[in-house]
Design an enzyme around this catalytic site. Structure first.
Site, short mmCIF file in Angstrom:
data_model
loop_
_atom_site.label_atom_id
_atom_site.label_comp_id
_atom_site.label_asym_id
_atom_site.label_seq_id
_atom_site.Cartn_x
_atom_site.Cartn_y
_atom_site.Cartn_z
N CYS A 158 3.42 8.13 1.89
CA CYS A 158 3.97 7.05 2.73
C CYS A 158 4.08 5.81 1.85
O CYS A 158 3.08 5.31 1.34
CB CYS A 158 3.02 6.82 3.89
SG CYS A 158 3.48 5.43 4.92
N GLU A 180 0.81 -1.21 0.00
CA GLU A 180 0.00 0.00 0.00
C GLU A 180 0.84 1.26 0.00
O GLU A 180 1.99 1.27 0.43
CB GLU A 180 -0.91 0.01 1.22
CG GLU A 180 -0.09 0.02 2.49
CD GLU A 180 -0.94 -0.21 3.73
OE1 GLU A 180 -2.02 -0.80 3.61
OE2 GLU A 180 -0.49 0.20 4.79
N CYS A 226 -0.23 1.44 8.91
CA CYS A 226 0.75 0.44 8.51
C CYS A 226 0.17 -0.95 8.27
O CYS A 226 -0.29 -1.61 9.19
CB CYS A 226 1.81 0.36 9.61
SG CYS A 226 3.11 -0.81 9.31
N CYS A 235 2.01 -5.05 14.92
CA CYS A 235 2.00 -4.61 13.52
C CYS A 235 1.34 -5.65 12.63
O CYS A 235 1.73 -6.82 12.64
CB CYS A 235 3.43 -4.37 13.05
SG CYS A 235 3.54 -3.99 11.30
N CYS A 268 6.92 -7.50 14.53
CA CYS A 268 6.64 -6.69 15.71
C CYS A 268 5.23 -7.03 16.22
O CYS A 268 4.31 -7.25 15.42
CB CYS A 268 6.75 -5.21 15.39
SG CYS A 268 8.43 -4.75 14.89
N SER A 311 11.88 3.38 15.13
CA SER A 311 10.71 2.87 15.85
C SER A 311 11.16 2.33 17.20
O SER A 311 11.68 1.22 17.28
CB SER A 311 10.05 1.76 15.03
OG SER A 311 9.57 2.30 13.83
N LEU A 312 10.97 3.12 18.23
CA LEU A 312 11.51 2.77 19.55
C LEU A 312 10.50 1.93 20.35
O LEU A 312 10.79 0.80 20.72
CB LEU A 312 11.86 4.07 20.28
CG LEU A 312 12.86 3.97 21.42
CD1 LEU A 312 14.13 3.25 21.01
CD2 LEU A 312 13.19 5.38 21.93
N ASN A 315 -3.05 1.70 16.02
CA ASN A 315 -4.15 1.40 15.10
C ASN A 315 -4.52 -0.07 15.24
O ASN A 315 -3.77 -0.94 14.81
CB ASN A 315 -3.72 1.65 13.66
CG ASN A 315 -3.93 3.09 13.28
OD1 ASN A 315 -5.04 3.60 13.33
ND2 ASN A 315 -2.84 3.76 12.95
N CYS A 351 6.70 -8.41 6.04
CA CYS A 351 7.91 -8.04 6.78
C CYS A 351 8.29 -9.21 7.67
O CYS A 351 7.44 -9.87 8.25
CB CYS A 351 7.64 -6.80 7.63
SG CYS A 351 9.09 -6.25 8.57
#
Ligand code: SAH
Ligand code: SF4
Length: 360
Positions: free
Chosen positions: A104, A91, A338, A118, A115, A218-219, A295, A111
């Site tokens: 974006c 996307e 995301c 995600c 995570c 990304s912490l 999200n 991936c």
């Protein structure tokens, strides 16, 4: 084989032209037509010799990924779902604001880093996107939205915050970045192009040398124990190494700070104590924080922090003089976060049901 010219940055295009016995300035002309002009038809490239045009028609093409679906949010956010073959989709999201337009983009289908919060990670890793598929998102979005009245393309800023980990698709990401910065292509300043990474330490060092652009990290957690769970790649590159890599990156970065992204998960990483621990962690790294309201997606094991919790967290950071912004929830009605929409397509079992949810 026809060569997709979107796969080449300036240097690679020049090399390919040289193989065809063509001069470097021809490559520059084509680069301008394709990226500055948004042109895909060689016949329209009027300053090229006719013989070159007809040769290119035989040997080359300009082809962005195919759009499977477009969605428009009530707040003007646009989202495209792109077909990258064999059942994979990625996307691209365009976010218009008064003074800029941010695109974006995605760098991988799926991936590998998984995570915990995600939805892209939940799909697993499919494959790296080619340079053409990465830069094609920018090429296509500009063309689709069209130039403004003053002749400028709508995309003024690019963030690599879509699907995938850009630094694990290093070479194609760097070629795409070089095109974004090239004056014969998009001519964006380094400050307006941001790579977001989950913290692949050796690749951060390589990016600093190859093509330093603005960096977001990304912490999501103030200590290794929690970050090992939320961002499992932390087990390989723990926080101490990550902080040192951020400092090294800043030596060459176009901005004098790193942006730390921090997704706010209710009761997990959003307490005032977490914020205080963060302040100590980032003490030696010039930085800003961007707090991201989580999200949710189906089966997500977390909840979005309340606005009060986000405010309290922000206030603790601000009191320590750390500039902190909270990401506005944009495109909520089209799931423009995301990995979300592509996730809906992947999981074909509940597909119709979820698509209806998105539309209503
Ligand atoms: N792989 C890179 C870039 C893509 S993700 C990275 O992890 O940085 C872009 C940002 O969205 C990251 O900060 C990521 O942690 C965040 N993100 C992922 N899933 C999310 C979710 N469900 N809600 C809010 N932010 C999310
Ligand atoms: Fe991959 Fe980034 Fe999602 Fe983690 S947050 S799984 S690194 S896309």
């Amino acid at each position: 084989m026809t060569e997709n010219l979107l796969n080449f940055d300036a240097q690679q295009l020049t090399a390919w032209f040289a193989e065809q016995g063509e001069k470097p300035f021809r490559a520059r002309q084509v680069l301008r037509w394709v990226h500055q002009g948004g042109e895909s038809e060689f016949d329209a490239m009027s300053d090229l010799a006719l013989s070159l045009r007809s040769k290119l028609k035989q040997t080359a093409c300009v082809q962005a990924p195919k759009v499977m679906r477009e969605e428009l949010s009530s707040d003007g956010t646009r989202k495209w779902l792109l077909d990258v073959g064999t059942g994979n989709a990625v996307e691209t999201v365009f976010i218009p604001e008064t003074d800029r337009g941010t695109l974006c983009i995605s760098t991988q289908a799926g991936c590998a880093l998984d995570c915990a919060f995600c939805s892209t990670g939940k799909q697993g890793f499919n494959r790296n996107l080619s340079t053409a598929e990465i830069i094609g998102q920018l090429w296509w979005a500009n063309r689709e939205i069209g130039k403004s009245a003053d002749g400028n393309w709508p995309v003024t800023n690019v963030v690599m915050m879509g699907m995938g980990e850009p630094l694990l698709n290093f070479d194609n990401t760097v070629s795409a970045l070089r095109l974004m910065l090239d004056d014969n292509a998009y001519g964006l300043s380094r400050r307006r192009v941001t790579v977001s990474t989950s913290g692949i330490v050796p690749a951060m060092d390589r990016l600093r040398e190859a093509c330093p652009v603005a960096l977001a990290v990304s912490l999501h957690a103030p200590n290794d124990a929690l970050r090992n769970v939320l961002v499992p790649v932390n087990q390989k590159y723990p926080l101490r190494e990550l902080m040192a890599a951020c400092q090294r990156y800043l030596e060459k970065a176009p901005r004098d700070f790193v942006t730390f992204e921090y997704v706010m998960l209710e009761g997990v990483n959003d307490s005032a104590k977490d914020a205080r621990e963060l302040i100590a962690l980032v003490r030696d790294v010039p930085c800003k924080f961007n707090l991201i309201p989580f999200n949710p997606f189906p089966q997500a094991p977390y909840k979005r922090s309340s606005p009060e919790a986000v405010r309290r967290f922000r206030d603790v950071l601000m009191q320590a003089d750390i500039v902190t912004t909270t990401r506005k929830v944009r495109g909520d009605d089209i799931a423009a976060a995301c990995g979300q929409l592509a996730g809906q397509v992947q999981d074909k079992t509940k597909r119709t049901h979820r698509l209806m949810e998105v539309r209503t």
